[in-house]
Design a protein around this motif. Structure first.
Motif, short mmCIF file in Angstrom:
data_model
loop_
_atom_site.label_atom_id
_atom_site.label_comp_id
_atom_site.label_asym_id
_atom_site.label_seq_id
_atom_site.Cartn_x
_atom_site.Cartn_y
_atom_site.Cartn_z
N UNK A 7 41.44 -42.82 10.55
CA UNK A 7 41.17 -44.22 10.88
C UNK A 7 42.33 -45.06 10.36
N UNK A 49 31.40 -48.29 2.46
CA UNK A 49 30.65 -48.39 3.71
C UNK A 49 29.14 -48.45 3.42
N UNK A 50 28.69 -47.60 2.50
CA UNK A 50 27.25 -47.46 2.26
C UNK A 50 26.74 -48.52 1.26
N UNK A 88 41.25 -50.06 5.46
CA UNK A 88 41.78 -49.78 4.13
C UNK A 88 41.41 -48.37 3.66
N UNK A 89 42.15 -47.79 2.74
CA UNK A 89 43.43 -48.26 2.18
C UNK A 89 44.59 -47.91 3.10
N UNK A 133 46.39 -44.07 4.09
CA UNK A 133 45.90 -43.34 5.28
C UNK A 133 46.85 -42.23 5.73
N UNK A 150 30.37 -48.64 11.28
CA UNK A 150 31.33 -48.41 10.19
C UNK A 150 32.72 -48.07 10.70
N UNK A 151 33.74 -48.64 10.04
CA UNK A 151 35.11 -48.23 10.30
C UNK A 151 35.76 -48.76 11.56
N UNK A 196 25.84 -33.96 3.03
CA UNK A 196 27.21 -34.04 2.51
C UNK A 196 27.52 -32.93 1.51
N UNK A 221 38.34 -37.90 -0.41
CA UNK A 221 38.15 -39.13 0.34
C UNK A 221 39.44 -39.90 0.52
N UNK A 222 39.36 -41.15 1.02
CA UNK A 222 38.16 -41.87 1.44
C UNK A 222 37.76 -41.52 2.87
N UNK A 223 36.53 -41.88 3.25
CA UNK A 223 36.09 -41.68 4.63
C UNK A 223 36.66 -42.79 5.50
N UNK A 224 36.32 -42.78 6.76
CA UNK A 224 36.88 -43.77 7.69
C UNK A 224 36.10 -45.07 7.71
N UNK A 225 35.09 -45.20 6.86
CA UNK A 225 34.23 -46.37 6.95
C UNK A 225 34.51 -47.46 5.92
N UNK A 226 35.64 -47.35 5.21
CA UNK A 226 35.95 -48.32 4.15
C UNK A 226 36.01 -49.74 4.73
N UNK A 227 35.33 -50.69 4.03
CA UNK A 227 35.26 -52.06 4.53
C UNK A 227 36.50 -52.86 4.11
N UNK A 228 36.75 -53.99 4.83
CA UNK A 228 37.89 -54.84 4.47
C UNK A 228 37.85 -55.17 2.97
N UNK A 281 46.49 -39.30 3.46
CA UNK A 281 45.26 -38.55 3.67
C UNK A 281 45.37 -37.69 4.93
N UNK A 335 28.68 -40.56 -0.39
CA UNK A 335 28.76 -39.32 0.40
C UNK A 335 29.26 -38.17 -0.47
N UNK A 373 37.15 -43.95 -3.63
CA UNK A 373 38.39 -43.25 -3.26
C UNK A 373 39.57 -44.18 -3.09
N UNK A 374 39.32 -45.47 -2.77
CA UNK A 374 40.42 -46.44 -2.79
C UNK A 374 40.89 -46.55 -4.24
#
Lengths: 336, 192
Positions: free
Chosen positions: A185, B97-98, A189-190, A194, A259-260, A146, B85-92, A197, B80, B106-107
């Motif tokens: 995506x 994600x990690x 969220x958020x 989105x 993920x995602x 990263x 950000x945020x990446x595409x893996x943000x959870x509900x 972004x 990461x 980033x949220x």
């Protein structure tokens, strides 16, 4: 633009032509999108093998319906044949390819070198990704890199292409002609941020967007409405991600382990209640494609049919999104 | 500390104000810093910065602070280390994600930025981190940069001439110099 031009295969070694006027790369995908036609891309499941025949075999079910084939870069942090290797092979066989770069495994020195290498091999589309964390993959002990993120990667390749310099300022004598892609995506969220972004990705240099799976059309419609408010659909081509679900169990597994991925309960229920879940999953995918095609601002679909690649051509054909267009004129792959 | 970090993001607007004051103070102190020598004060200031920002923001001392552009949520706490950000893996629910028990950095950043007066800076595309600057003081870097910017603005006419005659400047630097002139080099009465 006439049909003949569109059907022209991807650049073939060793020529390195300038792109046609108004184009940044001249790739088939770019030409299809800029001519206003609904594009189809498809994701290839990379082989765990060093045999080129396995690459051609994996591409075969996708090639006849896809304007470009995505070669994933160790998706889900699982090790497979490299994206650059797959793209080089497929490009030489006349396929349109999308070289996926994840920032997880390589630093800026490696990535910039690979972009030149890929361009020299005839690759004309690149998808800039941050990448999943190493923890979800088959080698969770690996060092996550990263060094860049998806946006600084976009800006880096755009600088290489448009300014003709590396990030260090050193000159590149023949810049890489790349059609720049990014992921989005819309359904996780958020949700409110989105579209903002996405705007940032366009600002960073994205020419096209491939979204993650869309199973929740109302959420995607709200996303697209905001995208149109921001005027982004005029600045970037948006390809919506779709794919067939094999069963309710597979859908639940994906939802909690990949993920995602957002799959509404109603969608899983529909597949669960069906007598033929796999058939229903395919039906659902076709319906999603038809609904998505009608949303203003959507320029194409990206089909991700993991381990169901054999269904892709049937799904695309039944959905009617190509309107009788034949994307691919294939050369016979050269193997021994 | 995670909870202090969440507090800082909730009060991003107050911290934005505080940071702006701190920055103008540091810029005003530039002549003093320059006289003592930036090299000499680098380590003590970096230590103070590490302690303060470590407590408030879980600062990782990347040396290239972007807190004012990220809603006072430090992006180096993202597993990461995304600067955009945020990446595409943000959870509900907006979780990472990690690290599923942590709110996505980033949220928080986008929410924090929305509360700030100058929150639109979150839309800027940030460059990758220069890893050589890790551990050094970002505060001093900013004050040096801003002070240099102000000096440059004062010398705008000289800069304009230098930019207008790039070839002459490249071949004969004395024809359009950018460096500050010592008072003794300028004929009295002729300048300005």
């Amino acid at each position: 633009m006439n049909d003949d031009q569109q059907l022209k295969p991807e650049p073939w070694l060793p020529s390195y032509d300038d792109p046609p006027p108004g184009h940044v790369s001249g790739s088939r995908l770019e030409r299809v999108l800029r001519s206003g036609q609904f594009a189809v891309t498809a994701e290839l499941n990379p082989p765990d093998s060093a045999d080129p025949a396995d690459v051609f075999e994996a591409a075969r079910p996708l090639a006849e319906v896809a304007d470009a084939i995505n070669a994933t870069d160790a998706s889900g942090a699982n090790c497979h044949m490299s994206s650059i290797g797959i793209c080089s092979l497929l490009t030489r066989a006349g396929h349109g390819t999308i070289y996926q770069i994840s920032c997880r495994d390589r630093n800026r020195i490696a990535i910039q070198g690979d972009v030149l290498g890929a361009a020299a091999m005839g690759v004309r589309n690149v998808l800039c990704l941050t990448g999943d964390g190493v923890g979800v993959g088959d080698q969770p002990g690996a060092k996550p890199v990263f060094d860049l993120d998806s946006l600084s990667l976009l800006r880096t390749i755009r600088t290489m292409r448009d300014e003709g310099t590396f990030l260090s300022g050193r000159r590149i004598t023949r810049p890489p002609r790349m059609f720049l892609g990014a992921a989005e995506n819309p359904c996780v969220p958020p949700l409110d941020w989105r579209p903002e972004r996405l705007a940032k990705k366009v600002e960073a240099g994205a020419d096209f967007i491939q979204t993650n799976y869309i199973f929740d059309v109302p959420v995607f419609e709200r996303f697209m409405a905001r995208v149109r408010d921001l005027g982004l659909e005029r600045r970037v081509f948006i390809l919506a991600g779709v794919g067939p679900l094999a069963s309710a169990r597979a859908a639940r597994w994906m939802r909690s382990n990949v993920p995602g991925i957002h799959i509404p309960d109603a969608v899983i229920e529909r597949i669960e209640k069906s007598a033929k879940p796999a058939e229903e999953g395919k039906r659902l995918c076709i319906e999603l494609m038809q609904q998505i095609r009608e949303i203003p601002g959507v320029a194409g679909v990206h089909v991700m049919a993991y381990r169901r690649e054999h269904e892709v051509s049937e799904i695309v054909a039944e959905s009617g999104v190509l309107k009788g267009r034949v994307p691919e004129r294939r050369r016979t792959p050269v193997t021994k | 500390m995670y909870r202090v970090r969440l507090f800082a993001v909730r009060h991003s607007r107050a911290f934005e104000w505080l940071y702006a004051r701190l920055e103008s103070t540091m810029v005003a102190l530039d002549p003093l810093f320059a006289r003592i020598g930036y090299g000499r004060i680098e380590r003590p200031i970096a230590a103070i910065e590490r302690a303060t920002k470590g407590l408030l923001f879980d600062c990782k001392m990347c040396g290239q602070c972007v807190l004012s552009s990220t809603g006072m949520s430090c992006p180096m706490n993202c597993p990461k280390q995304l600067r955009n950000g945020p990446c595409g893996g943000v959870r509900p629910g907006g979780y990472c994600e990690v690290k599923p028990q942590m709110r996505c950095v980033w949220v928080l950043a986008w929410d924090g930025a929305a509360r700030m007066k100058d929150g639109s800076k979150v839309r800027d595309v940030q460059p990758p981190v220069d890893r050589r600057l890790e551990g050094s003081s970002s505060w001093l870097r900013v004050s040096r940069e801003k002070a240099a910017g102000l000096r440059e603005a004062r010398e705008a006419s000289r800069t304009t001439i230098a930019k207008a005659f790039p070839d002459a400047r490249a071949h004969e630097p004395a024809t359009a110099p950018l460096a500050t002139e010592p008072a003794a080099a300028i004929k009295p009465g002729r300048d300005q």
